[in-house]
Write an enzyme that holds these catalytic residues in place. Structure first.
Site, PDB file in Angstrom:
ATOM      1  N   THR A   1      -5.431  -0.919  -3.912  1.00 23.15           N
ATOM      2  CA  THR A   1      -5.654   0.666  -4.104  1.00 23.15           C
ATOM      3  C   THR A   1      -4.423   1.829  -4.883  1.00 23.15           C
ATOM      4  OG1 THR A   1      -5.185   0.844  -1.675  1.00 23.15           O
ATOM      5  CG2 THR A   1      -7.641   0.751  -2.426  1.00 23.15           C
TER       6      THR A   1
ATOM      7  N   ASN B   1      -2.958   4.646  -4.453  1.00 21.05           N
ATOM      8  CA  ASN B   1      -2.728   6.319  -3.029  1.00 21.05           C
ATOM      9  C   ASN B   1      -2.502   7.483  -4.394  1.00 21.05           C
ATOM     10  OD1 ASN B   1      -2.501   3.782  -2.504  1.00 21.05           O
ATOM     11  ND2 ASN B   1      -2.212   4.825  -0.102  1.00 21.05           N
TER      12      ASN B   1
ATOM     13  N   GLU C   1      -7.226   6.898  -1.534  1.00 20.13           N
ATOM     14  CA  GLU C   1      -7.139   6.234  -2.185  1.00 20.13           C
ATOM     15  C   GLU C   1      -7.482   5.483  -2.696  1.00 20.13           C
ATOM     16  OE1 GLU C   1      -5.667   2.346   0.170  1.00 20.13           O
ATOM     17  OE2 GLU C   1      -6.355   3.426   2.140  1.00 20.13           O
TER      18      GLU C   1
HETATM   19  C1  LIG Z   1     -13.993   1.975  -1.216  1.00 25.29           C
HETATM   20  C2  LIG Z   1     -12.834   1.837   0.036  1.00 25.29           C
HETATM   21  C3  LIG Z   1     -13.304   2.113   1.703  1.00 25.29           C
HETATM   22  C4  LIG Z   1     -12.581   2.238   2.467  1.00 25.29           C
HETATM   23  N1  LIG Z   1     -13.467   2.795   4.039  1.00 25.29           N
HETATM   24  C5  LIG Z   1     -12.669   2.435   5.066  1.00 25.29           C
HETATM   25  C6  LIG Z   1     -12.800   2.410   6.275  1.00 25.29           C
HETATM   26  O1  LIG Z   1     -14.218   2.928   6.616  1.00 25.29           O
HETATM   27  N2  LIG Z   1     -11.942   2.538   7.360  1.00 25.29           N
HETATM   28  C7  LIG Z   1     -10.603   1.686   7.730  1.00 25.29           C
HETATM   29  O2  LIG Z   1      -9.848   1.845   8.517  1.00 25.29           O
HETATM   30  N3  LIG Z   1      -9.978   2.003   6.007  1.00 25.29           N
HETATM   31  C8  LIG Z   1     -10.971   2.086   4.777  1.00 25.29           C
HETATM   32  N4  LIG Z   1     -10.465   1.791   3.717  1.00 25.29           N
HETATM   33  C9  LIG Z   1      -8.672   1.836   3.569  1.00 25.29           C
HETATM   34  C10 LIG Z   1      -7.700   0.480   3.452  1.00 25.29           C
HETATM   35  O3  LIG Z   1      -7.519   0.041   5.046  1.00 25.29           O
HETATM   36  C11 LIG Z   1      -6.731   0.814   2.896  1.00 25.29           C
HETATM   37  O4  LIG Z   1      -7.266   0.724   1.290  1.00 25.29           O
HETATM   38  C12 LIG Z   1      -6.392  -1.118   2.936  1.00 25.29           C
HETATM   39  O5  LIG Z   1      -5.930  -0.735   4.031  1.00 25.29           O
HETATM   40  C13 LIG Z   1      -4.565  -0.637   2.703  1.00 25.29           C
HETATM   41  O6  LIG Z   1      -4.565   0.322   2.562  1.00 25.29           O
HETATM   42  P1  LIG Z   1      -2.857   0.954   1.732  1.00 25.29           P
HETATM   43  O7  LIG Z   1      -3.259   1.066   0.288  1.00 25.29           O
HETATM   44  O8  LIG Z   1      -1.931   1.753   2.350  1.00 25.29           O
HETATM   45  O9  LIG Z   1      -2.074  -0.278   1.521  1.00 25.29           O
HETATM   46  C14 LIG Z   1     -11.103   2.488   2.465  1.00 25.29           C
HETATM   47  C15 LIG Z   1     -10.386   1.939   1.383  1.00 25.29           C
HETATM   48  C16 LIG Z   1     -10.995   1.999   0.486  1.00 25.29           C
HETATM   49  C17 LIG Z   1     -10.527   1.683  -0.882  1.00 25.29           C
HETATM   50  N1  LIG Z   2      -7.372  -2.166  -9.947  1.00 18.69           N
HETATM   51  C1  LIG Z   2      -6.738  -1.016  -9.718  1.00 18.69           C
HETATM   52  N2  LIG Z   2      -7.055  -0.426  -8.569  1.00 18.69           N
HETATM   53  C2  LIG Z   2      -6.460   1.155  -8.172  1.00 18.69           C
HETATM   54  N3  LIG Z   2      -4.922   0.345  -7.801  1.00 18.69           N
HETATM   55  C3  LIG Z   2      -4.986  -1.127  -8.877  1.00 18.69           C
HETATM   56  C4  LIG Z   2      -5.802  -1.886  -9.270  1.00 18.69           C
HETATM   57  N4  LIG Z   2      -5.482  -2.841 -10.019  1.00 18.69           N
HETATM   58  C5  LIG Z   2      -3.451  -2.966  -9.580  1.00 18.69           C
HETATM   59  N5  LIG Z   2      -3.473  -0.974  -9.079  1.00 18.69           N
HETATM   60  C6  LIG Z   2      -2.199  -0.930  -8.962  1.00 18.69           C
HETATM   61  O1  LIG Z   2      -1.159  -1.490  -7.373  1.00 18.69           O
HETATM   62  C7  LIG Z   2      -1.633  -0.079  -6.392  1.00 18.69           C
HETATM   63  C8  LIG Z   2      -1.715  -0.333  -5.161  1.00 18.69           C
HETATM   64  O2  LIG Z   2      -1.508  -1.593  -5.234  1.00 18.69           O
HETATM   65  P1  LIG Z   2      -2.166  -1.512  -3.166  1.00 18.69           P
HETATM   66  O3  LIG Z   2      -1.413  -2.938  -2.617  1.00 18.69           O
HETATM   67  O4  LIG Z   2      -2.821  -1.414  -3.017  1.00 18.69           O
HETATM   68  O5  LIG Z   2      -0.344  -1.446  -2.757  1.00 18.69           O
HETATM   69  P2  LIG Z   2      -0.604   0.028  -2.169  1.00 18.69           P
HETATM   70  O6  LIG Z   2      -0.267  -0.170  -0.789  1.00 18.69           O
HETATM   71  O7  LIG Z   2       0.880   0.803  -3.137  1.00 18.69           O
HETATM   72  O8  LIG Z   2      -1.671   1.030  -2.704  1.00 18.69           O
HETATM   73  C9  LIG Z   2      -1.608   0.869  -7.285  1.00 18.69           C
HETATM   74  O9  LIG Z   2      -0.569   1.631  -7.133  1.00 18.69           O
HETATM   75  C10 LIG Z   2      -1.698   1.147  -8.794  1.00 18.69           C
HETATM   76  O10 LIG Z   2      -0.418   0.892  -9.009  1.00 18.69           O
END
Ligand SMILES: Cc1cc2nc3c(=O)[nH]c(=O)nc-3n(C[C@H](O)[C@H](O)[C@H](O)COP(=O)(O)O)c2cc1C
Ligand SMILES: Nc1ncnc2c1ncn2[C@@H]1O[C@H](COP(=O)(O)OP(=O)(O)O)[C@@H](O)[C@H]1O
Length: 313
Positions: free
Chosen positions: A212, A214, A262
């Site tokens: 994702t 962020n 995110e």
């Molecule tokens: C489409 C989508 C739906 C999500 N829904 C939830 C949710 O309902 N509850 C939750 O705890 N986290 C939810 N998340 C967040 C995830 O927990 C989070 O993307 C994951 O922990 C990665 O976190 P990071 O980017 O900080 O590494 C969702 C993320 C996405 C992309």
């Molecule tokens: N399909 C994708 N969607 C969103 N981000 C992506 C995707 N593929 C690669 N990325 C890159 O990877 C990073 C996300 O990695 P992730 O493991 O979720 O770490 P973070 O905790 O930093 O979000 C994004 O910030 C982006 O630079």
């Protein structure tokens, strides 16, 4: 479009207005540049065209409510750069960005008219039905007409309703807070959108197979309520589709914390940390909730992706 950033001294504002051609000027805050605001702004543009005058707008930046301390309105639907882009698209040619401050807030309605508007170059001004001006917002559209004494025209635009509701920035804020981004888009006549920068998260996304991006917003935007949304995502001049979560990730976080924004992008695998991106909210999918395990969350996100693709197609 010419932009004049002016500090609050009334004579300076009057001088800058007078330095231009004869004008029709809309006045207001226009936070959101929503359907009602568009009606006011387009009235100014159309009146100007009819009489071969320049369409202008006076707005206040920073926002009066920000300066006068209404913290609930610190965030805006359209931070200034967005507002300016929307003004330009509507055909406005001159923008007076008046730096509202404590001394400006002291101006009486009479002073506002005599010291600023009677500049000799305003053929008419256009305001909304609820326009207020001068100290403590004492001036009304009716008062503006009286004070103008025929020296410039005053056109008052009536409220704009959609499905029986008066379109307002407050209604849009409430809709967004409830996740109703489709409703907000109808009130705005465009999808609600935010701009920001991609920052590092906790690095968990990739490990669960759902990377994702962020996003940290660059300016004080109103953020839609906690939940999952179908979004369009502008990066490096290209639009992508994605699914976004707004929330504090109760599945992983022990207690309520900072809200993160995110987005998982479909068919995308570039590292874009540090890049500027814009996000348009297209549809609400569900509320954020706590799942029993990462696997359950990932399974649900799979369904969210299907829903998002339907909404975006
Ligand atoms: C489409 C989508 C739906 C999500 N829904 C939830 C949710 O309902 N509850 C939750 O705890 N986290 C939810 N998340 C967040 C995830 O927990 C989070 O993307 C994951 O922990 C990665 O976190 P990071 O980017 O900080 O590494 C969702 C993320 C996405 C992309
Ligand atoms: N399909 C994708 N969607 C969103 N981000 C992506 C995707 N593929 C690669 N990325 C890159 O990877 C990073 C996300 O990695 P992730 O493991 O979720 O770490 P973070 O905790 O930093 O979000 C994004 O910030 C982006 O630079």
């Amino acid at each position: 479009m010419e932009i004049f950033r002016i500090q609050a001294a009334p004579d300076e504002i009057a001088r800058i207005i007078a330095s231009g051609p004869p004008q029709v000027m809309a006045i207001g805050d226009f936070d959101g540049v929503h359907a009602g605001h568009r009606k006011v702004l387009l009235t100014a543009v159309e009146n100007a065209e009819t009489h071969e005058l320049a369409p202008a707008v006076m707005t206040f930046h920073p926002h009066p409510r920000e300066v006068l301390g209404h913290p609930q309105y610190r965030d805006s639907l359209t931070p200034i750069e967005d507002k300016l882009r929307l003004f330009e698209a509507l055909g406005l040619k001159r923008v007076y960005l008046v730096g509202f401050d404590e001394s400006f807030a002291q101006l009486s309605p009479e002073q506002f008219v005599e010291d600023i508007l009677v500049s000799g170059k305003l053929a008419s001004v256009v305001v909304g039905f609820d326009f207020t001006f001068g100290h403590r917002g004492a001036g009304s559209p009716q008062r503006l007409k009286e004070l103008a004494q025929g020296r410039f025209g005053v056109e008052v635009v009536s409220p704009y309703h959609l499905n029986g509701e008066k379109v307002s920035s407050t209604l849009i804020r409430e809709s967004l807070a409830n996740g109703q981004v489709e409703k907000a888009a109808r009130l705005l006549e465009r999808p609600y959108s935010i701009t920001g920068k991609v920052v590092a998260g906790e690095g968990r996304g990739s490990t669960i197979g759902i990377p994702t991006a962020n996003v940290e917003t660059t300016e004080g935007y109103v953020i839609p309520g906690r939940g999952v949304y179908a979004v369009r995502f502008l990066h490096d001049g290209q639009w992508h589709f994605g699914v976004m979560n707004i929330g504090w990730k109760p599945t992983f976080a022990k207690k309520e914390g900072a809200i993160s924004l995110e987005t998982h992008l479909f068919d995308f695998n570039k590292k874009i940390y540090g890049d500027e991106v814009s996000i348009r909210f297209i549809g609400f999918i569900r509320h954020e909730r706590k799942f029993g395990s990462a696997e359950e969350l990932v399974a649900q996100i799979g369904k969210d992706i299907v829903s998002a693709k339907e909404m975006l197609s």
